[in-house]
Design an enzyme around this catalytic site. Structure first.
Site, short mmCIF file in Angstrom:
data_model
loop_
_atom_site.label_atom_id
_atom_site.label_comp_id
_atom_site.label_asym_id
_atom_site.label_seq_id
_atom_site.Cartn_x
_atom_site.Cartn_y
_atom_site.Cartn_z
N SER A 161 17.47 -22.71 0.23
CA SER A 161 17.08 -21.54 1.18
C SER A 161 17.01 -22.09 2.55
O SER A 161 16.68 -23.17 3.04
CB SER A 161 15.27 -21.37 0.76
OG SER A 161 15.29 -20.86 -0.30
N ASP A 202 10.34 -16.56 -3.75
CA ASP A 202 11.46 -17.40 -3.90
C ASP A 202 11.96 -17.86 -5.02
O ASP A 202 13.08 -18.65 -5.24
CB ASP A 202 11.15 -18.63 -2.77
CG ASP A 202 12.52 -19.51 -2.45
OD1 ASP A 202 13.37 -19.14 -2.09
OD2 ASP A 202 12.09 -20.72 -2.53
N GLN A 230 16.42 -12.94 2.83
CA GLN A 230 16.59 -14.55 2.83
C GLN A 230 18.04 -14.64 2.88
O GLN A 230 18.84 -14.04 1.91
CB GLN A 230 15.75 -15.18 1.61
CG GLN A 230 16.02 -16.82 1.59
CD GLN A 230 15.65 -17.22 0.22
OE1 GLN A 230 16.43 -17.63 -0.60
NE2 GLN A 230 14.36 -17.68 0.38
#
Length: 314
Positions: free
Chosen positions: A256, A232, A306
């Site tokens: 996110s 991430d 993502q």
């Protein structure tokens, strides 16, 4: 989780410890002590059979880092699965921003225990509300078909400048990110977005070498959780780089939304791995990013997708 481990997890920079903590030339804590505190951060406290509790570092942004809550949730799931079953995929949603000043409770639902596969669902809760949910699947190792894409040709990580050299000219705009403790050593292959936005051309890929900044225990689940944590860190940068904007240097509001990972082959997170990211689409104030992790010897070890919320204010 011991009191000492909880204290270390809550104090990743070691500012309240007698143990000397190395720092980079720009003053960010790094090295084995900082990595050890990240490991402690992932060592959740078991409250009940299927309930765990985690904390956040003392030095945190205003919201809990997404990679942290994903890594901790995966630890919680793994603690309810036999060790011989290895995680092969996770799918997660970021529901609310987490508050780093209070603990996070992880509730594990034992969805299925089959002959080959085990499925777990984890919900992270603060103040009685879900902030994150994760589904993870574990499998007994099996033999089968085997192929993979080839790793891009990139320079060796040790020939690339360390992170502190790249941010040196941009401290006034990137100080929030640049001064946080660095348990992960990051070496950029492509120019970072805060540089390419001014110099161009804008690369289609965002490529970095990464490794845990120290040595990790021989715990396979821990290495997978460290990779989930690192996944991430630079993924949405591949979206921003296409448009020449970046956190801190421009008015970007981002978060996110969801995150998926597939783990293909064994690896060590304290060895160098290449994170090759690109963005196939951005629309509707959302950006989609995909990433592939390669070991230093060229093996594809994981794939990531993502979608993030990205609002750029003129």
């Amino acid at each position: 989780m011991t009191e000492a481990a909880r204290a270390a997890a809550a104090d990743p920079a070691g500012q309240h410890s007698d143990e000397p903590v190395p720092t980079t030339p720009d003053g960010a804590a790094c090295g084995q002590p900082v990595l050890d505190r990240l490991v402690a951060l992932l060592d959740l406290e078991r409250i009940e059979e299927n309930i765990f509790r985690g904390v956040s570092p003392a030095e945190s942004p205003t919201r809990v880092f997404g990679g942290q809550v994903a890594g901790q949730a995966l630890v919680a799931a793994g603690r309810t699965v036999p060790a011989e079953r290895k995680v092969h995929s996770l799918h997660a949603y970021f529901i609310r921003g987490g508050d780093p000043s209070i603990p996070i409770v992880y509730e594990v639902d034992r969805i299925r225990d089959g002959r080959s596969f085990t499925t777990r669902r984890v919900v992270a809760v603060q103040r009685g509300k879900a902030i994150f949910s994760l589904s993870a699947s574990f499998q007994l190792p099996e033999q089968g078909l085997d192929h993979a894409v080839t790793m891009p040709e990139v320079p060796d990580p040790l020939t690339l400048p360390p992170f502190h050299e790249l941010v040196a000219k941009y401290q006034d705009r990137l100080n929030v990110f640049a001064r946080l403790p660095r348990p992960i050593d990051v070496r950029y292959v492509t120019e970072p977005a805060w540089v390419s936005r001014e110099t161009g051309p804008r690369a289609a890929h965002n490529q970095v070498w990464m490794k845990a900044d120290g040595r990790l225990p021989d715990d396979e689940l821990l290495h997978v959780c460290l990779l989930a944590y690192a996944s991430d860190m630079t993924l949405l940068d591949s979206v921003l780089a296409r448009h020449g904007v970046y956190w801190g240097t421009d008015k970007v509001i981002g978060a996110s939304l969801d995150h998926a990972m597939w783990f293909h082959r064994p690896f060590r997170a304290d060895d160098w791995f290449l994170y090759d990211c690109e963005s196939p689409n951005a629309s509707g104030a959302r950006g989609l990013a995909t990433g592939r992790f390669f070991s230093r010897d060229g093996r594809l070890v994981a794939t990531v997708v993502q979608e993030g919320l990205l609002r750029v204010i003129p």
